[in-house]
Write an enzyme that holds these catalytic residues in place. Structure first.
Site, mmCIF file in Angstrom:
data_model
loop_
_atom_site.group_PDB
_atom_site.id
_atom_site.type_symbol
_atom_site.label_atom_id
_atom_site.label_comp_id
_atom_site.label_asym_id
_atom_site.label_seq_id
_atom_site.Cartn_x
_atom_site.Cartn_y
_atom_site.Cartn_z
ATOM 1 C CB SER A 118 9.721 5.944 14.741
ATOM 2 O OG SER A 118 9.021 7.110 14.314
ATOM 3 C CB ILE A 176 18.701 5.453 12.134
ATOM 4 C CG1 ILE A 176 19.544 6.066 11.011
ATOM 5 C CG2 ILE A 176 19.616 4.749 13.139
ATOM 6 C CD1 ILE A 176 20.473 7.180 11.459
ATOM 7 C CD GLU A 234 8.880 9.910 16.114
ATOM 8 O OE1 GLU A 234 8.940 11.149 16.292
ATOM 9 O OE2 GLU A 234 9.852 9.213 15.747
ATOM 10 C CB ALA A 239 17.298 5.949 16.438
ATOM 11 C CB ALA A 241 25.177 7.324 1.312
ATOM 12 C CG HIS A 289 3.329 -10.515 -16.462
ATOM 13 N ND1 HIS A 289 2.632 -10.217 -15.310
ATOM 14 C CD2 HIS A 289 3.032 -11.807 -16.773
ATOM 15 C CE1 HIS A 289 1.930 -11.282 -14.948
ATOM 16 N NE2 HIS A 289 2.160 -12.254 -15.821
#
Length: 471
Positions: A186, A189, A208, A274, A324, A450
């Protein structure tokens, strides 16, 4: 066999490699870049860029399903999976051509082939196996930017097979839309893929091993994210592990050990692994040169030096954070150090923003609350909810939060953590504050426009000092 000489060879053309090559060219170095696959590396072709194209599709699709909330009518909502994937691949192809253009513009020679290093005088000699034979490149300096690949588990049937068990690469080019999806891991990715497939209708389970999802993020953000993902229908199992996967004729049965020590099974059409990444260190000749490799990553010092004369390494190859923009920064830093540019500073990883492009988005920079306390800081913490912001309400995006952490004594911004719409675009405001050593006073005196989402950044700072306006 051909031979050439230059000032710098960069092996790998991902966001670290090609940026390093460009900076070297700007500084007057004759530069060659070697790439074995496609310009732009994994990030551009099989990572950062195509996944964002997929996630944009999921975002638009989700908005279409909620058209009535905006007074609009949209009927028979659906998607064409093949077209979705083709759009993503088209975005990557366009970006690859862009990198090729940049190489030509900066007069950087591109050699397509697989590189291997051998001992040399000023720096290792680069031998490149190309489609036409072998080329030898002798340079004063060599930068390794070979990146990384998905980490796999070679046990219990967890090896990716490209059909039922996917890595990120297969998950980007699905042949079918799974009805039931299991995502193992988790981090950014895993959560991004879970978010994409869940939005398009896959019944998604995320497993996870640690006690919360997005474990690198601040605990409050992780908790908020889990709540939102569960509201969207995700099944999330924390403090759990996949013990084995058994493939059937058209599905996979996962045996999952939960935090109470019991086991349960989950059936899925597809599984996405992952669980992290490992550096591409193999077959480069590193062992013979004496380059130190630790747990799949090349060891370097603050200036990206490997310890071998004339040889440097940058980006994912050198370990976390696997980002990256970290690779690009290292590429520039490494080249400028080689060129003798004055006034350089080693990279501070606490100033690198991290982003997860799920729905909701997650972004952060600096220390979490727990890490700030562990470091001995007495802290002030501010919060501001999206529901208190006019722009967020107008966008129909009231779920989210901005959290800021300051040193009580100095007012230094130690960390900022955000979850909600467009926070990946907002985080650089706090990133700039960290880089400029900004304090609460600097941020309080800044004027935020704003109506914008950025006003929540201001309000969070004010809240840390008991001055919040809109909650």
């Amino acid at each position: 066999m051909t031979e050439r000489s230059c000032d710098l060879v960069v092996i790998g053309s991902g966001p670290g490699g090609y940026v390093a090559a460009i900076r070297a060219s700007q500084l007057g170095m004759k530069t060659v870049i070697v790439e074995r696959d496609a310009l732009g590396g994994v990030c551009l072709n099989w990572g950062c860029i195509p996944t964002k194209a997929l996630l944009r599709t999921a975002e638009v699709y989700t908005n279409m399903k909620h058209a009535a909330d905006f007074g609009l009518k949209a009927e028979n909502i659906g998607f064409d999976l093949k077209a979705v994937v083709e759009r993503s691949r088209g975005v990557s192809a366009r970006m690859e051509k862009g990198v090729g253009f940049l190489m030509k513009k900066n007069k950087i020679d591109v050699v397509m082939g697989t590189a291997r290093l051998e001992k040399g005088a000023a720096a290792p000699v680069v031998k490149v196996k190309t489609k036409d034979g072998e080329e030898t490149i002798k340079a004063k300096h060599v930068i390794l930017a070979t990146g990384a690949r998905a980490r796999t588990i070679p046990a219990a049937g967890l090896e990716p097979d490209g059909k039922f068990i996917w890595t990120a690469k297969e998950a980007m080019i699905p042949d079918v839309m799974p009805k039931n999806l299991l995502v193992i891991g988790s981090g950014a990715i895993g959560i991004e893929f879970a978010s994409f497939y869940n939005a398009l209708g896959a019944k998604t389970t995320v497993v996870e091993m640690v006690d919360r999802i997005l474990p690198a993020e601040d605990a409050e953000i992780s908790k908020f994210a889990e709540k939102q993902f569960k509201k969207q229908g995700m099944n999330i199992l924390t403090s759990a592990s996949v013990e084995k996967l058994e493939k059937g004729a058209d599905a996979v049965t996962a045996t999952i050990k939960t935090k109470d020590g019991k086991t349960q099974t989950v059936e899925a059409d597809r599984v996405i692994l992952a669980i992290g990444i490992t550096g591409n260190t193999e077959n480069l000749g590193l062992e013979a040169l004496g380059v130190k490799v630790d747990r799949g990553h090349v060891t370097v010092n603050d200036w990206l030096e490997t310890g071998v004369k004339g040889l440097y390494a940058i980006g994912d190859l050198t370990g976390a954070p696997w980002l990256a923009h970290k690779a690009s920064h290292e590429g520039v830093l490494c080249v400028e150090k080689i060129a003798g540019v004055k006034g350089l500073h080693p990279m501070d990883v606490t100033k690198i923003p991290g982003c997860t492009y799920s729905n909701p988005q997650v972004a952060s920079v600096g220390l979490t609350e727990a890490k700030a306390k562990e470091a001995g800081h007495k802290i002030k913490v501010g919060h501001f909810p999206f529901v208190g912001n006019g722009k967020a309400i107008a966008l129909g995006e009231p779920e989210g939060m901005v959290k800021t952490i300051f040193d009580e004594k100095t007012g230094e911004l130690l960390g900022a953590h955000m979850i909600g719409a467009e926070v990946t675009e907002l985080i650089q405001g706090f990133g700039l504050a960290r880089s400029m050593e900004g304090t609460e006073e600097d941020l309080m005196h800044a004027i935020f426009p704003h109506p914008t989402l950025s006003e929540m950044m201001h309000e969070s700072v004010l809240d840390a000092y008991g001055r919040v306006m809109h909650v």
